[in-house]
Design a protein around this motif. Sequence first.
Motif, PDB file in Angstrom:
ATOM      1  N   GLU A  50      45.990  53.530  32.922  1.00  0.00           N
ATOM      2  CA  GLU A  50      47.085  53.817  32.974  1.00  0.00           C
ATOM      3  C   GLU A  50      47.569  54.563  32.148  1.00  0.00           C
ATOM      4  O   GLU A  50      47.933  55.801  31.955  1.00  0.00           O
ATOM      5  N   ASP A  51      47.807  54.085  30.917  1.00  0.00           N
ATOM      6  CA  ASP A  51      48.492  54.665  29.585  1.00  0.00           C
ATOM      7  C   ASP A  51      47.389  55.774  29.294  1.00  0.00           C
ATOM      8  O   ASP A  51      47.829  56.891  28.536  1.00  0.00           O
ATOM      9  N   THR A  54      47.953  58.774  31.042  1.00  0.00           N
ATOM     10  CA  THR A  54      48.953  59.501  30.733  1.00  0.00           C
ATOM     11  C   THR A  54      48.578  60.235  29.363  1.00  0.00           C
ATOM     12  O   THR A  54      48.979  61.532  29.154  1.00  0.00           O
ATOM     13  N   TYR A  55      47.916  59.772  28.406  1.00  0.00           N
ATOM     14  CA  TYR A  55      47.660  60.686  27.043  1.00  0.00           C
ATOM     15  C   TYR A  55      46.604  61.525  27.448  1.00  0.00           C
ATOM     16  O   TYR A  55      46.896  62.956  26.891  1.00  0.00           O
ATOM     17  N   GLY A  80      56.028  58.317  28.443  1.00  0.00           N
ATOM     18  CA  GLY A  80      54.881  57.815  28.278  1.00  0.00           C
ATOM     19  C   GLY A  80      54.107  58.447  27.094  1.00  0.00           C
ATOM     20  O   GLY A  80      53.346  57.934  26.144  1.00  0.00           O
ATOM     21  N   THR A  83      55.514  58.367  23.283  1.00  0.00           N
ATOM     22  CA  THR A  83      55.236  57.236  22.618  1.00  0.00           C
ATOM     23  C   THR A  83      53.780  57.263  21.878  1.00  0.00           C
ATOM     24  O   THR A  83      53.654  56.718  20.795  1.00  0.00           O
ATOM     25  N   GLY A  84      53.103  57.962  22.566  1.00  0.00           N
ATOM     26  CA  GLY A  84      51.576  58.218  22.129  1.00  0.00           C
ATOM     27  C   GLY A  84      51.274  59.515  21.685  1.00  0.00           C
ATOM     28  O   GLY A  84      50.226  60.166  21.867  1.00  0.00           O
ATOM     29  N   TRP A 152      41.325  47.017  24.520  1.00  0.00           N
ATOM     30  CA  TRP A 152      42.274  47.974  23.889  1.00  0.00           C
ATOM     31  C   TRP A 152      41.420  49.124  23.234  1.00  0.00           C
ATOM     32  O   TRP A 152      41.816  50.361  23.223  1.00  0.00           O
ATOM     33  N   TYR A 157      43.879  53.049  24.454  1.00  0.00           N
ATOM     34  CA  TYR A 157      45.151  52.748  24.145  1.00  0.00           C
ATOM     35  C   TYR A 157      45.422  52.455  22.613  1.00  0.00           C
ATOM     36  O   TYR A 157      44.452  52.639  21.783  1.00  0.00           O
ATOM     37  N   LYS A 158      46.693  52.674  22.497  1.00  0.00           N
ATOM     38  CA  LYS A 158      47.287  52.779  20.955  1.00  0.00           C
ATOM     39  C   LYS A 158      46.852  51.497  20.247  1.00  0.00           C
ATOM     40  O   LYS A 158      46.588  51.551  18.815  1.00  0.00           O
TER      41      LYS A 158
END
Length: 218
Positions: A50-51, A54-55, A80, A83-84, A152, A157-158
Amino acid sequence: MRNAASQPRSAALTERQSLTRLYRWAALVRALIGLLAYVLTFYFDLTILEDALTYNNAGWGIAQEWLAGRSVDFDGLGGGAKTGELLVRHIAAYYYVTGGFGTLPVLLVLFSLLTALAPVYVYRVARELEAPEGAARRAGWLVALSPAFVFWSGSLYKEGVTMLVLSVAAYHTLRLQSRWNRWSLIILVMCDAVLWGVRTYLGVLLGLAVLLSLIWAR
């Protein structure tokens, strides 16, 4: 004398081999998990990435604007993506360099190759703390194969970047505690800048932690 001189070289060679093996397995496991997450997301309708999506979508859109010769207002990024933002910028650069034809699976593999350095630096941190080679190796493998770190770090992911940056910062802080090294200082500044772009509060905490640790040593 010859045997005594060969022992440090042999130890260095063994350590280098351990780090190479550690990095290769960490990269392989992360890439495989990232690709598995991609398959489950796109072919089985599971929202695992999901994240990452978005990125990725934000970065691809920005790259299209750049390729069309238009400027981009990063302040207008959605919540979203905002934040990244640091990841979005690098993803946009990736798609820009590839002319907009880059693919998410390749991006996941490249991300895994980067974040797989975290276990290597965990090993180096342990050795800098004068831990036995065996203990340092186990610490590195723990991070290399820990399910949370693997997921991660392989799924864009971040947290993967955060873990890597904190590991690098810890290693170079320890080096500066024992001896001056301008490159360690430069790398620490870069690490703090990256954390500001990923998680601002960690950038603040890292700066304070490094400053205090250098004042009071170990």
